[in-house]
Design a protein around this motif. Sequence first.
Motif, PDB file in Angstrom:
ATOM      1  N   UNK A   1       0.896  -1.304   0.091  1.00 40.95           N
ATOM      2  CA  UNK A   1       0.054   0.099  -0.020  1.00 40.95           C
ATOM      3  C   UNK A   1       0.883   1.205  -0.001  1.00 40.95           C
ATOM      4  N   UNK A   2       1.876   1.264   0.845  1.00 45.85           N
ATOM      5  CA  UNK A   2       2.941   2.481   0.750  1.00 45.85           C
ATOM      6  C   UNK A   2       3.424   2.697  -0.642  1.00 45.85           C
ATOM      7  N   UNK A   3       3.941   1.463  -1.407  1.00 48.17           N
ATOM      8  CA  UNK A   3       4.460   1.612  -2.525  1.00 48.17           C
ATOM      9  C   UNK A   3       3.466   2.419  -3.568  1.00 48.17           C
ATOM     10  N   UNK A   4       2.375   1.744  -3.638  1.00 52.11           N
ATOM     11  CA  UNK A   4       1.166   2.235  -4.538  1.00 52.11           C
ATOM     12  C   UNK A   4       0.914   3.610  -4.262  1.00 52.11           C
ATOM     13  N   UNK A   5       0.922   4.004  -3.004  1.00 50.90           N
ATOM     14  CA  UNK A   5       0.637   5.526  -2.765  1.00 50.90           C
ATOM     15  C   UNK A   5       1.704   6.437  -3.234  1.00 50.90           C
ATOM     16  N   UNK A   6       2.984   5.937  -3.025  1.00 52.23           N
ATOM     17  CA  UNK A   6       4.232   6.538  -3.227  1.00 52.23           C
ATOM     18  C   UNK A   6       4.057   6.777  -4.852  1.00 52.23           C
ATOM     19  N   UNK A   7       3.922   5.650  -5.513  1.00 54.04           N
ATOM     20  CA  UNK A   7       3.721   5.665  -6.897  1.00 54.04           C
ATOM     21  C   UNK A   7       2.567   6.615  -7.529  1.00 54.04           C
ATOM     22  N   UNK A   8       1.534   6.658  -6.866  1.00 54.34           N
ATOM     23  CA  UNK A   8       0.501   7.559  -7.314  1.00 54.34           C
ATOM     24  C   UNK A   8       0.782   9.131  -6.958  1.00 54.34           C
ATOM     25  N   UNK A   9       1.556   9.495  -5.727  1.00 53.50           N
ATOM     26  CA  UNK A   9       1.727  10.818  -5.730  1.00 53.50           C
ATOM     27  C   UNK A   9       2.908  11.334  -6.648  1.00 53.50           C
ATOM     28  N   UNK A  10       3.798  10.304  -6.984  1.00 55.71           N
ATOM     29  CA  UNK A  10       4.963  10.571  -7.888  1.00 55.71           C
ATOM     30  C   UNK A  10       4.109  11.074  -9.055  1.00 55.71           C
ATOM     31  N   UNK A  11       3.224  10.254  -9.522  1.00 57.42           N
ATOM     32  CA  UNK A  11       2.622  10.610 -11.138  1.00 57.42           C
ATOM     33  C   UNK A  11       1.842  11.662 -10.895  1.00 57.42           C
ATOM     34  N   UNK A  12       1.336  12.069  -9.990  1.00 57.07           N
ATOM     35  CA  UNK A  12       0.448  13.406  -9.764  1.00 57.07           C
ATOM     36  C   UNK A  12       1.462  14.264  -9.958  1.00 57.07           C
ATOM     37  N   UNK A  13       2.655  14.450  -9.099  1.00 55.45           N
ATOM     38  CA  UNK A  13       3.642  15.449  -8.959  1.00 55.45           C
ATOM     39  C   UNK A  13       4.267  15.739 -10.221  1.00 55.45           C
ATOM     40  N   UNK A  14       4.269  14.555 -11.318  1.00 50.75           N
ATOM     41  CA  UNK A  14       4.897  14.714 -12.550  1.00 50.75           C
ATOM     42  C   UNK A  14       3.822  15.368 -13.349  1.00 50.75           C
ATOM     43  N   UNK A  15       2.631  14.941 -13.644  1.00 51.82           N
ATOM     44  CA  UNK A  15       1.659  15.675 -14.030  1.00 51.82           C
ATOM     45  C   UNK A  15       1.438  17.006 -13.677  1.00 51.82           C
ATOM     46  N   UNK A  16       1.565  17.397 -12.441  1.00 50.61           N
ATOM     47  CA  UNK A  16       1.438  18.765 -11.872  1.00 50.61           C
ATOM     48  C   UNK A  16       2.727  19.630 -12.375  1.00 50.61           C
ATOM     49  N   UNK A  17       3.996  18.991 -12.485  1.00 50.27           N
ATOM     50  CA  UNK A  17       5.120  19.668 -12.916  1.00 50.27           C
ATOM     51  C   UNK A  17       4.850  19.948 -14.659  1.00 50.27           C
ATOM     52  N   UNK A  18       4.341  19.048 -15.241  1.00 53.24           N
ATOM     53  CA  UNK A  18       4.235  19.198 -16.617  1.00 53.24           C
ATOM     54  C   UNK A  18       3.218  20.395 -16.916  1.00 53.24           C
ATOM     55  N   UNK A  19       1.991  20.231 -16.404  1.00 55.49           N
ATOM     56  CA  UNK A  19       1.021  21.551 -16.561  1.00 55.49           C
ATOM     57  C   UNK A  19       1.570  22.771 -16.109  1.00 55.49           C
ATOM     58  N   UNK A  20       2.509  22.793 -15.004  1.00 57.96           N
ATOM     59  CA  UNK A  20       3.065  24.135 -14.777  1.00 57.96           C
ATOM     60  C   UNK A  20       4.033  24.631 -15.786  1.00 57.96           C
ATOM     61  N   UNK A  21       5.036  23.792 -16.456  1.00 59.64           N
ATOM     62  CA  UNK A  21       5.636  24.106 -17.416  1.00 59.64           C
ATOM     63  C   UNK A  21       5.008  24.476 -18.720  1.00 59.64           C
ATOM     64  N   UNK A  22       4.045  23.875 -18.954  1.00 62.65           N
ATOM     65  CA  UNK A  22       2.970  24.100 -20.174  1.00 62.65           C
ATOM     66  C   UNK A  22       2.579  25.448 -19.982  1.00 62.65           C
ATOM     67  N   UNK A  23       2.110  25.771 -18.827  1.00 67.86           N
ATOM     68  CA  UNK A  23       1.563  27.051 -18.271  1.00 67.86           C
ATOM     69  C   UNK A  23       2.576  28.188 -18.486  1.00 67.86           C
ATOM     70  N   UNK A  24       3.852  27.972 -18.065  1.00 68.12           N
ATOM     71  CA  UNK A  24       4.991  28.995 -18.156  1.00 68.12           C
ATOM     72  C   UNK A  24       5.158  29.134 -19.552  1.00 68.12           C
ATOM     73  N   UNK A  25       5.183  28.064 -20.364  1.00 66.96           N
ATOM     74  CA  UNK A  25       5.611  28.398 -21.754  1.00 66.96           C
ATOM     75  C   UNK A  25       4.600  29.183 -22.492  1.00 66.96           C
ATOM     76  N   UNK A  26       3.390  28.980 -22.209  1.00 68.92           N
ATOM     77  CA  UNK A  26       2.200  29.631 -22.857  1.00 68.92           C
ATOM     78  C   UNK A  26       2.092  31.231 -22.431  1.00 68.92           C
ATOM     79  N   UNK A  27       2.601  31.353 -21.153  1.00 66.34           N
ATOM     80  CA  UNK A  27       2.507  32.846 -20.616  1.00 66.34           C
ATOM     81  C   UNK A  27       3.617  33.498 -21.063  1.00 66.34           C
ATOM     82  N   UNK A  28       4.909  32.683 -21.374  1.00 65.03           N
ATOM     83  CA  UNK A  28       6.033  33.369 -22.011  1.00 65.03           C
ATOM     84  C   UNK A  28       5.714  33.762 -23.368  1.00 65.03           C
ATOM     85  N   UNK A  29       5.070  32.830 -24.141  1.00 73.26           N
ATOM     86  CA  UNK A  29       4.743  33.124 -25.695  1.00 73.26           C
ATOM     87  C   UNK A  29       3.711  34.522 -25.442  1.00 73.26           C
ATOM     88  N   UNK A  30       2.872  34.431 -24.608  1.00 71.48           N
ATOM     89  CA  UNK A  30       2.041  35.589 -24.783  1.00 71.48           C
ATOM     90  C   UNK A  30       2.471  36.934 -24.356  1.00 71.48           C
TER      91      UNK A  30
END
Length: 97
Positions: free
Chosen positions: A45-74
């Motif tokens: 259960x601990x390993x599963x939660x760690x993987x889930x939180x890691x994936x959520x962090x990766x998705x959040x970082x990707x979304x923040x990177x995309x938002x930064x790129x769009x803001x910079x282009x604007x």
Amino acid sequence: MHQHPPTTAPGELAPHLPVDLYANGGPHIITPAPARPAVSILGPVGIGLAVALGLMGTVAAFIALCQFAVHTAAVIGSLSGPLGIGITLKLASSKTK
């Protein structure tokens, strides 16, 4: 209607339950020991939660990177203003006259 009491002893009605369990005034629930202790589930259960939180962090970082790129282009697009539009139109126009 009158119902007659059973003629058999409790141990004969339910042979899997010993009669002496009923001797003290009531039934007792017999539960088997768990097959695995609950602590053995904590690792997976601990390993599963760690993987889930890691994936959520990766998705959040990707979304923040995309938002930064769009803001910079604007910002770059808004700073170039009419000059950028003029250069774009001049480059997009045909070269032949």
